[in-house]
Design a protein around this motif. Structure first.
Motif, mmCIF file in Angstrom:
data_model
loop_
_atom_site.group_PDB
_atom_site.id
_atom_site.type_symbol
_atom_site.label_atom_id
_atom_site.label_comp_id
_atom_site.label_asym_id
_atom_site.label_seq_id
_atom_site.Cartn_x
_atom_site.Cartn_y
_atom_site.Cartn_z
ATOM 1 N N MET A 147 0.826 -1.195 0.000
ATOM 2 C CA MET A 147 0.000 0.000 0.000
ATOM 3 C C MET A 147 0.868 1.255 0.000
ATOM 4 N N LEU A 148 1.894 1.262 0.837
ATOM 5 C CA LEU A 148 2.765 2.436 0.927
ATOM 6 C C LEU A 148 3.426 2.737 -0.411
ATOM 7 N N GLU A 149 3.933 1.719 -1.068
ATOM 8 C CA GLU A 149 4.602 1.938 -2.348
ATOM 9 C C GLU A 149 3.640 2.478 -3.404
ATOM 10 N N GLU A 150 2.414 1.970 -3.415
ATOM 11 C CA GLU A 150 1.410 2.458 -4.372
ATOM 12 C C GLU A 150 1.100 3.933 -4.128
ATOM 13 N N ILE A 151 0.997 4.313 -2.876
ATOM 14 C CA ILE A 151 0.713 5.712 -2.539
ATOM 15 C C ILE A 151 1.893 6.595 -2.928
ATOM 16 N N LYS A 152 3.104 6.111 -2.685
ATOM 17 C CA LYS A 152 4.292 6.891 -3.058
ATOM 18 C C LYS A 152 4.355 7.097 -4.573
ATOM 19 N N ILE A 153 3.982 6.087 -5.322
ATOM 20 C CA ILE A 153 3.971 6.221 -6.783
ATOM 21 C C ILE A 153 2.932 7.259 -7.194
ATOM 22 N N THR A 154 1.742 7.173 -6.601
ATOM 23 C CA THR A 154 0.673 8.117 -6.926
ATOM 24 C C THR A 154 1.079 9.550 -6.609
ATOM 25 N N GLU A 161 9.667 10.209 3.505
ATOM 26 C CA GLU A 161 8.267 10.440 3.878
ATOM 27 C C GLU A 161 7.553 9.171 4.349
ATOM 28 N N ASP A 162 8.273 8.056 4.439
ATOM 29 C CA ASP A 162 7.626 6.781 4.764
ATOM 30 C C ASP A 162 6.900 6.802 6.109
ATOM 31 N N ILE A 163 7.520 7.358 7.127
ATOM 32 C CA ILE A 163 6.895 7.383 8.450
ATOM 33 C C ILE A 163 5.628 8.229 8.405
ATOM 34 N N ARG A 164 5.711 9.387 7.782
ATOM 35 C CA ARG A 164 4.533 10.267 7.680
ATOM 36 C C ARG A 164 3.415 9.590 6.891
ATOM 37 N N LEU A 165 3.762 8.985 5.751
ATOM 38 C CA LEU A 165 2.745 8.334 4.922
ATOM 39 C C LEU A 165 2.127 7.125 5.625
ATOM 40 N N THR A 166 2.945 6.353 6.316
ATOM 41 C CA THR A 166 2.429 5.204 7.067
ATOM 42 C C THR A 166 1.462 5.670 8.148
ATOM 43 N N SER A 167 1.810 6.748 8.816
ATOM 44 C CA SER A 167 0.921 7.322 9.828
ATOM 45 C C SER A 167 -0.392 7.788 9.205
ATOM 46 N N LEU A 168 -0.307 8.430 8.042
ATOM 47 C CA LEU A 168 -1.520 8.873 7.353
ATOM 48 C C LEU A 168 -2.387 7.691 6.935
ATOM 49 N N VAL A 169 -1.778 6.639 6.432
ATOM 50 C CA VAL A 169 -2.531 5.443 6.030
ATOM 51 C C VAL A 169 -3.270 4.873 7.239
ATOM 52 N N ASN A 170 -2.583 4.750 8.361
ATOM 53 C CA ASN A 170 -3.220 4.208 9.561
ATOM 54 C C ASN A 170 -4.350 5.109 10.052
ATOM 55 N N VAL A 207 -5.346 9.804 1.721
ATOM 56 C CA VAL A 207 -3.956 10.126 2.062
ATOM 57 C C VAL A 207 -3.488 11.317 1.235
ATOM 58 N N MET A 208 -3.837 11.332 -0.055
ATOM 59 C CA MET A 208 -3.477 12.472 -0.909
ATOM 60 C C MET A 208 -4.049 13.770 -0.344
ATOM 61 N N LYS A 209 -5.280 13.707 0.106
ATOM 62 C CA LYS A 209 -5.961 14.884 0.664
ATOM 63 C C LYS A 209 -5.205 15.422 1.875
ATOM 64 N N TYR A 210 -4.789 14.537 2.768
ATOM 65 C CA TYR A 210 -4.101 14.974 3.982
ATOM 66 C C TYR A 210 -2.634 15.302 3.740
ATOM 67 N N TYR A 211 -2.031 14.661 2.765
ATOM 68 C CA TYR A 211 -0.623 14.912 2.455
ATOM 69 C C TYR A 211 -0.450 16.250 1.748
ATOM 70 N N ASP A 212 -1.327 16.540 0.809
ATOM 71 C CA ASP A 212 -1.260 17.781 0.034
ATOM 72 C C ASP A 212 -2.578 18.516 0.219
ATOM 73 N N THR A 213 -2.627 19.384 1.218
ATOM 74 C CA THR A 213 -3.886 20.037 1.580
ATOM 75 C C THR A 213 -4.460 20.903 0.465
ATOM 76 N N GLU A 214 -3.655 21.266 -0.520
ATOM 77 C CA GLU A 214 -4.186 22.028 -1.650
ATOM 78 C C GLU A 214 -5.162 21.189 -2.477
ATOM 79 N N LEU A 215 -5.053 19.879 -2.372
ATOM 80 C CA LEU A 215 -5.952 18.982 -3.100
ATOM 81 C C LEU A 215 -7.268 18.744 -2.362
#
Length: 85
Positions: A1-8, A16-25, A54-62
């Motif tokens: 899941m993490l790798e797919e989100i990083k690609i997206t 950013e792995d720790i931040r993204l993993t936290s967002l996924v959880n 995750v995209m929404k929370y990672y990039d609030t402009e989206l």
């Protein structure tokens, strides 16, 4: 899941792995709390909802663009039939 989100999100490396993993959880917990559905990462629809949130929370402009889509998908998720395994 993490790798797919990083690609997206077009993220290379592991900074950013720790931040993204936290967002996924957090997103999984939000989905469970708002829909009473336990996320199934093997379900493509579930993965799409997680990724968009995750995209929404990672990039609030989206957020403004993604909110209506996510809200519709969460409603659909509540009424999606449970698949037999």
């Amino acid at each position: 899941m993490l790798e797919e989100i990083k690609i997206t999100l077009r993220i290379d490396g592991s900074e950013e792995d720790i931040r993204l993993t936290s967002l996924v959880n957090s997103v999984k917990a939000e989905i469970k709390n708002s829909t009473s559905i336990t996320v199934d990462e093997s379900n493509d629809f579930h993965k799409t909802v997680i990724t968009l949130m995750v995209m929404k929370y990672y990039d609030t402009e989206l957020a403004e663009k993604l909110d209506p889509i996510i809200n519709r998908m969460l409603v659909q998720l509540q009424y999606q039939p449970v698949e037999e395994v």
